[in-house]
Design a protein around this motif. Structure first.
Motif: not given
Length: 153
Positions: A49-62, A80-89
């Protein structure tokens, strides 16, 4: 405001990544899970979810892992809250300004807008770097020094 376990875990994961931001390597989900005591299967979903929101980058592999997609001082808690749960209020799935109360309940819309504004005062001010560096903004430290802040109701 209720903070879901998923948001709590996401913030802790982001802070863990921020703590290792200056290192060249990536942090594995297993390391985050162990350091923050987050169930690994749950963490995998959160990192996605954080990756889809553009907050985290990931790399696969060993030699893979995760890192923040932008500097920790450019990510606020609200992101982070919006990326996981949507709007604050939200109220019944709507933004407060979209509500249309009738009669004597009409002022309730303004109450919800004010609640959202109050949340933003803190959640859009505190960065992931602030938490990782244990250096919260003065507005936050002022609020927590008030005795009433520590009383549950």
């Amino acid at each position: 405001m209720r903070v879901s376990a998923k948001v709590d875990y996401a913030l802790r994961a982001a802070v863990e990544l921020a703590a290792h931001e200056d290192e060249d390597g990536l942090v594995t989900s297993e390391e985050i899970s162990d350091r923050q005591d987050i169930p690994h299967a749950f963490l995998t979903n959160i990192l996605q979810s954080l990756r889809q929101a553009g907050l985290v980058k990931s790399k696969r592999g060993p030699d893979g892992g995760h890192r923040l997609a932008k500097p920790a001082d450019a990510i606020v808690v609200a992101d982070v809250i919006r990326a996981i749960d949507g709007p604050l209020a939200g109220v019944s799935g709507l933004h407060p300004e979209e509500l249309d109360y009738k009669g004597t309940a009409r002022p309730l819309r303004e109450v919800w807008v004010a609640v959202r504004a109050s949340l933003r005062e803190v959640l859009e001010e505190v960065t992931i770097a602030d938490i990782a560096n244990d250096d919260l903004p003065p507005a936050v430290t002022k609020r927590v020094t008030e005795d009433d802040a520590w009383i549950s109701r």
